[in-house]
Design a protein around this motif. Sequence first.
Motif, PDB file in Angstrom:
ATOM      1  N   ASN A 102       0.857  -1.178   0.000  1.00 13.96           N
ATOM      2  CA  ASN A 102       0.000   0.000   0.000  1.00 13.96           C
ATOM      3  C   ASN A 102       0.899   1.237   0.000  1.00 13.96           C
ATOM      4  OD1 ASN A 102      -2.708   1.371   0.536  1.00 13.96           O
ATOM      5  ND2 ASN A 102      -1.417   2.243   2.147  1.00 13.96           N
ATOM      6  N   GLU A 103       0.817   2.023  -1.062  1.00 15.28           N
ATOM      7  CA  GLU A 103       1.480   3.328  -1.145  1.00 15.28           C
ATOM      8  C   GLU A 103       2.960   3.301  -0.786  1.00 15.28           C
ATOM      9  OE1 GLU A 103      -0.780   6.125   1.191  1.00 15.28           O
ATOM     10  OE2 GLU A 103      -2.477   6.068  -0.169  1.00 15.28           O
ATOM     11  N   LEU A 140      -1.124   2.254  -5.162  1.00 15.04           N
ATOM     12  CA  LEU A 140      -0.320   3.477  -5.153  1.00 15.04           C
ATOM     13  C   LEU A 140      -1.126   4.672  -4.676  1.00 15.04           C
ATOM     14  CD1 LEU A 140       1.294   3.051  -8.692  1.00 15.04           C
ATOM     15  CD2 LEU A 140       2.153   2.220  -6.483  1.00 15.04           C
ATOM     16  N   SER A 141      -0.436   5.588  -4.020  1.00 16.29           N
ATOM     17  CA  SER A 141      -1.055   6.858  -3.680  1.00 16.29           C
ATOM     18  C   SER A 141      -0.991   7.715  -4.928  1.00 16.29           C
ATOM     19  CB  SER A 141      -0.249   7.481  -2.549  1.00 16.29           C
ATOM     20  OG  SER A 141      -0.336   8.859  -2.610  1.00 16.29           O
ATOM     21  N   ARG A 146       6.443  11.563  -7.320  1.00 13.11           N
ATOM     22  CA  ARG A 146       5.268  10.885  -6.749  1.00 13.11           C
ATOM     23  C   ARG A 146       4.569   9.938  -7.707  1.00 13.11           C
ATOM     24  NH1 ARG A 146       3.787  13.980  -2.110  1.00 13.11           N
ATOM     25  NH2 ARG A 146       5.119  15.809  -2.111  1.00 13.11           N
ATOM     26  N   ASN A 170      -5.128   5.068  -4.679  1.00 12.63           N
ATOM     27  CA  ASN A 170      -5.775   5.726  -3.541  1.00 12.63           C
ATOM     28  C   ASN A 170      -5.798   7.216  -3.839  1.00 12.63           C
ATOM     29  OD1 ASN A 170      -5.655   3.207  -2.393  1.00 12.63           O
ATOM     30  ND2 ASN A 170      -4.070   3.719  -0.885  1.00 12.63           N
TER      31      ASN A 170
END
Length: 443
Positions: A168-169, A224-225, A249, A295
Motif C-alpha cells: 500500500n502506497e 499506489l497513492s 510521486r 488511492n
Amino acid sequence: MPYDASLPPARPFLWGAATSAYQIEGAAAEDGRGPSIWDTFCRIPGAIADASSGDIACDHYHRLDSDLDLMRGLGLQAYRFSVSWSRVQPAGAGAVNPPGLGFYDRLVDGLLERAIAPYLTLYHWDLPQALQDRGGWGARDTALRFADYAALVGRRLGDRVASIATHNEPGVVAELGHQTGVHAPGLRERRLAMQVTHHLLLGHGLAVQALRAVGTRLPLGIVLSAAAVHPATGDAADVAQARLEDGLRVRWTLDALMHGRYPADVLEHLGADAPSVRGDELDSVRAPIDFIGLNYYTRTLASAKPRRLGPAPRVVTDMGWEVVPQGLTELLLRLHRDYRLPPIYITECGAACRDRLDDGRVHDAQRVDFIRQHIAAVERAVDAGVDVRGFFVWSLLDNFEWAHGYSKRFGLVYVDYPTQRRVLKDSALWYREFIASRQQQRA
Ligand code: FCB
C-alpha cells in the motif's frame, strides 16, 4: 431492449470499503503477534497527536463476526483489508504463527460466506520490528523476506481471496517514514528514503514472482497513492516544480513498474541521493501485474518557494485536504494516456469529517457529497474509456489514523471508542442504498 443511458457499464463494477490491519485490529500483543514498527513508533513521545496507539484500535480482532455482519448489512460486494506481517510471522522471517494465520482464514471464510469478495493487501505499513532492527526497508534483505512472507500468505489464502496487492502506497512509506519522519520508523534522510523506494519496489516484484512460483493464479497488483500535481501558479518555477513532484510521486513508481526504469529527470535531480540499483533488479520490479490500485484523496499543489495557499473558495476536509474530484478524472485519463496500465481499482477514496454522535445518528452530509462526487469523477473517466473495475471507500470504520491517532474519522461507520459501539453514519446508509440501486440496475 432500447439502450438506457442511465445504466452503468455492463462490466461488473465492485463497490466496497477498505481498512488496514494496524488501524483496526487491536490485539497487539495477543496470540503470538510480534511487535511492528508502528508499535514502537507510537511509544515515542510526541509521535502521535493524541498519544494513542493501535493497541486496541477498533478491537476488530475480537469483533470479527459482528464486523463481518456489519459489512453484509451494508451490502458491500468487496472488502479490502491488509494482513499484519508480524501477526503471521512475528519476526518477519522464519517461524510462522498459526493463530495469526488462523485469524485471516476466518476473516476470508467469513467474507466468502457473506458473498463479499476479499481483496488482500500484504503490506500496509506495519513492518515487523525485528526486520527494522536489521535495517528495515533500507536493507535489501527486507525485500527478500517480503517475498517469502508473500509466498506463505499466498499458499495459505491464495485459493480463496479475489486478488493480492503487494504494497500500500510505497511512496508514502518512503517519504513519510524515512524522509520527513512523521510515520514509523520515524527516520529523516532523503538518500535513505530513495533507497527505501527501490527496496519496496524490488520487494513488490520479488513477491509477485514468489506468488507465481507457489502456483498463485490470482490477479496480483500494487496499490499506489495517486494525486494530480498542479503548479500553484503559472510561473515557470512553479511549473518546473510540479513536473519534479509529479516525477517523484507518480512517474518514479509507474516508470519502474511498467518500464523497468527510473525517470531520467528525477535521477538527475537526486544526484548523489539516487538509490543504488544492482544488476537486473529493475527487471524484477517490472514483473507483469494484473491490476493497479489507486488511492485518491486530493491533488498536490506544487510551488517552487514555500508559500501560503490562498484563502477560500478552497473546500477542505477535516484533514485540511482540498476537495478536488475532477483531479481524479484527470489523473485516470492521464495514466491511461501515458502508461498502458492494467485494470484499475480505486482502492481508497474518502473524507475525514468532524463527525458527532447526535441522538444515535451521525449526519455526515459532507462525506456523502465527497463520495458521490468522486464516484461521478471515476464514471466520467470510465465513460472516456479508462478500465476501472471497482471503488473502495476509505474507510469501513473510524480507525487509528496514523500520526493523527483517533482524532480524524474516515469511517462510513462511527466507532464510539470507549464502548466500541458501531453506529452507521448517514454516509453508510446512503452507500447501502447506492449499492443496492446499482445492483438493481444491473439485474
Ligand atoms: C492513506 C492510507 C490509509 C489512510 C488514508 C487516510 O494514505 O493508505 O491507511 O490513512 O490515507
